[in-house]
Design an enzyme around this catalytic site. Structure first.
Site, PDB file in Angstrom:
ATOM      1  N   TYR A 173       0.850  -1.201   0.000  1.00 22.73           N
ATOM      2  CA  TYR A 173       0.000   0.000   0.000  1.00 22.73           C
ATOM      3  C   TYR A 173       0.887   1.254   0.000  1.00 22.73           C
ATOM      4  CZ  TYR A 173      -3.381   3.540   1.518  1.00 22.73           C
ATOM      5  OH  TYR A 173      -4.150   4.670   1.592  1.00 22.73           O
TER       6      TYR A 173
HETATM    7  N1  LIG Z   1      -9.273   7.136   4.380  1.00 23.81           N
HETATM    8  C1  LIG Z   1      -8.066   7.604   4.636  1.00 23.81           C
HETATM    9  O1  LIG Z   1      -7.718   7.904   5.799  1.00 23.81           O
HETATM   10  C2  LIG Z   1      -7.102   7.822   3.490  1.00 23.81           C
HETATM   11  C3  LIG Z   1      -5.871   8.443   3.787  1.00 23.81           C
HETATM   12  C4  LIG Z   1      -4.984   8.679   2.737  1.00 23.81           C
HETATM   13  C5  LIG Z   1      -5.316   8.283   1.447  1.00 23.81           C
HETATM   14  N2  LIG Z   1      -6.511   7.667   1.213  1.00 23.81           N
HETATM   15  C6  LIG Z   1      -6.805   7.286  -0.172  1.00 23.81           C
HETATM   16  O2  LIG Z   1      -8.106   7.714  -0.515  1.00 23.81           O
HETATM   17  C7  LIG Z   1      -8.597   6.913  -1.609  1.00 23.81           C
HETATM   18  C8  LIG Z   1     -10.018   6.511  -1.321  1.00 23.81           C
HETATM   19  O3  LIG Z   1     -10.037   5.598  -0.236  1.00 23.81           O
HETATM   20  P1  LIG Z   1     -11.154   5.632   0.904  1.00 23.81           P
HETATM   21  O4  LIG Z   1     -10.466   6.047   2.142  1.00 23.81           O
HETATM   22  O5  LIG Z   1     -12.335   6.367   0.425  1.00 23.81           O
HETATM   23  O6  LIG Z   1     -11.442   4.077   1.073  1.00 23.81           O
HETATM   24  P2  LIG Z   1     -12.716   3.193   0.695  1.00 23.81           P
HETATM   25  O7  LIG Z   1     -13.930   3.767   1.284  1.00 23.81           O
HETATM   26  O8  LIG Z   1     -12.351   1.798   1.070  1.00 23.81           O
HETATM   27  O9  LIG Z   1     -12.798   3.359  -0.900  1.00 23.81           O
HETATM   28  C9  LIG Z   1     -11.993   2.612  -1.800  1.00 23.81           C
HETATM   29  C10 LIG Z   1     -12.872   2.166  -2.956  1.00 23.81           C
HETATM   30  O10 LIG Z   1     -12.070   1.420  -3.880  1.00 23.81           O
HETATM   31  C11 LIG Z   1     -12.839   0.287  -4.277  1.00 23.81           C
HETATM   32  N3  LIG Z   1     -12.017  -0.825  -4.741  1.00 23.81           N
HETATM   33  C12 LIG Z   1     -11.223  -1.635  -3.996  1.00 23.81           C
HETATM   34  N4  LIG Z   1     -10.730  -2.620  -4.765  1.00 23.81           N
HETATM   35  C13 LIG Z   1     -11.212  -2.423  -6.016  1.00 23.81           C
HETATM   36  C14 LIG Z   1     -11.080  -3.146  -7.223  1.00 23.81           C
HETATM   37  N5  LIG Z   1     -10.376  -4.286  -7.296  1.00 23.81           N
HETATM   38  N6  LIG Z   1     -11.728  -2.692  -8.316  1.00 23.81           N
HETATM   39  C15 LIG Z   1     -12.493  -1.571  -8.258  1.00 23.81           C
HETATM   40  N7  LIG Z   1     -12.662  -0.858  -7.122  1.00 23.81           N
HETATM   41  C16 LIG Z   1     -12.037  -1.291  -6.014  1.00 23.81           C
HETATM   42  C17 LIG Z   1     -13.569  -0.117  -2.998  1.00 23.81           C
HETATM   43  O11 LIG Z   1     -14.645  -0.993  -3.295  1.00 23.81           O
HETATM   44  P3  LIG Z   1     -15.173  -2.002  -2.161  1.00 23.81           P
HETATM   45  O12 LIG Z   1     -15.532  -1.188  -0.959  1.00 23.81           O
HETATM   46  O13 LIG Z   1     -16.324  -2.683  -2.832  1.00 23.81           O
HETATM   47  O14 LIG Z   1     -14.038  -2.931  -1.848  1.00 23.81           O
HETATM   48  C18 LIG Z   1     -14.023   1.240  -2.486  1.00 23.81           C
HETATM   49  O15 LIG Z   1     -15.243   1.627  -3.053  1.00 23.81           O
HETATM   50  C19 LIG Z   1      -7.606   5.761  -1.736  1.00 23.81           C
HETATM   51  O16 LIG Z   1      -6.722   6.045  -2.799  1.00 23.81           O
HETATM   52  C20 LIG Z   1      -6.830   5.786  -0.426  1.00 23.81           C
HETATM   53  O17 LIG Z   1      -5.524   5.267  -0.546  1.00 23.81           O
HETATM   54  C21 LIG Z   1      -7.409   7.423   2.195  1.00 23.81           C
END
Ligand SMILES: NC(=O)c1ccc[n+]([C@@H]2O[C@H](COP(=O)([O-])OP(=O)(O)OC[C@H]3O[C@@H](n4cnc5c(N)ncnc54)[C@H](OP(=O)(O)O)[C@@H]3O)[C@@H](O)[C@H]2O)c1
Length: 260
Positions: A173
């Site tokens: 990651y």
């Molecule tokens: N949340 C934080 O604190 C944080 C901090 C820094 C960066 N980020 C970044 O923010 C971005 C969004 O993440 P989030 O925090 O919103 O997390 P999230 O709610 O888990 O969203 C990630 C999305 O990606 C989808 N996904 C996962 N595997 C996939 C696949 N094989 N094909 C298509 N879609 C897929 C997931 O679908 P499913 O749910 O169906 O698996 C989910 O809808 C990411 O790039 C993450 O690295 C987040």
């Protein structure tokens, strides 16, 4: 670690800024993805919702329509299993169905399996890099001709501080996030002279989403920044007020927690 330039999420686009514009969002049904998609639709963008769970996509489609946004397009796609040929198909379908693409936001990610490198499961490493980094490369590559044709193309790669910090046990990651910022810089340098496409990465900071809950199950989500509180920074980069940002690895400026 050098301080990252910050972008405020306290942002509302000018009226009409997204009218007639088409924006593709991966991870559309995730915490941050959904917040950005709904905000884009509220600003009258046509959003192409790409994620892997059809039911979740249909639910988001219904919410956007109920909120009065333009009808979105749904693109179910599992980035882990998708082959290289699937990516040009996404671009082709957008060209045929919507005729244009003005912005691309990569917000799909998996956490992988946090572990020391000595013990990191090799298959998990491949899968994580495939979804978090390789898919972003392949989709961006496939969409570049459409983005070039826009007078205001934008690519935003969602990144994470773990890629910069060299955090122990961050595994694939963290490495994927370092790669996303690397991809952003290389692409930005290549496009700077020849296109009007703006390419940036944006680290939202700690946000209450499923991904964060998986990594830090002990955190109380109600005490964390909510997805709606960071969405504005993504909207800015995808719209006319993001035109002065190019080739930057940005972070969202901290805001009061628990609202939004
Ligand atoms: N949340 C934080 O604190 C944080 C901090 C820094 C960066 N980020 C970044 O923010 C971005 C969004 O993440 P989030 O925090 O919103 O997390 P999230 O709610 O888990 O969203 C990630 C999305 O990606 C989808 N996904 C996962 N595997 C996939 C696949 N094989 N094909 C298509 N879609 C897929 C997931 O679908 P499913 O749910 O169906 O698996 C989910 O809808 C990411 O790039 C993450 O690295 C987040």
């Amino acid at each position: 670690m050098a301080d990252q330039p910050q972008l405020s999420a306290d942002y509302t686009p000018p009226a009409g800024a997204f009218e007639g514009r088409v924006i593709l969002v991966t991870g559309a049904t995730g915490g941050i993805g959904e917040a950005v998609c709904r905000r884009l639709a509220e600003a009258k963008a046509t959003v192409v919702l790409l994620d892997k769970d059809l039911k979740a996509l249909e639910g988001l489609y219904d919410r956007i329509v109920a909120e009065g946004g333009p009808e979105p397009a749904i693109y179910p796609m599992n980035l882990e299993g998708a082959s290289f040929d699937h990516y040009p198909e996404v671009a082709q379908r957008i060209r045929e169905g919507l005729g244009r693409l003005d912005g691309l936001l990569h917000a799909a990610a998996v956490l992988g399996k946090p572990a020391p490198v000595d013990h990191y499961d090799v298959e998990a490493w491949y899968r994580t890099l495939q979804v978090n980094l390789n898919a972003a490369f392949m989709l961006t590559r496939a969409c570049l001709p459409l983005l070039r044709a826009s007078d205001r193309g934008a690519v935003v790669l969602t990144s994470d501080a773990s890629g910069r910090a060299g955090e122990a046990y961050g595994g694939a990651y963290a490495v994927a996030n370092a790669g996303l910022e690397g991809l952003m810089r290389v692409l930005a340098a290549e496009l700077a002279e020849t296109t009007s496409i703006c390419v940036n990465s944006l680290d939202p900071g700690t946000v209450a989403t499923r991904l964060h809950a998986e990594a830090y199950p002990w955190d109380n989500p109600f005490e964390l920044t909510q997805p709606g509180q960071v969405a504005g920074a993504f909207i800015r980069l995808l719209g006319p007020d993001g035109r002065d940002c190019h080739g930057q690895a940005l972070t969202v400026a901290p805001s009061p927690k628990g609202e939004g």
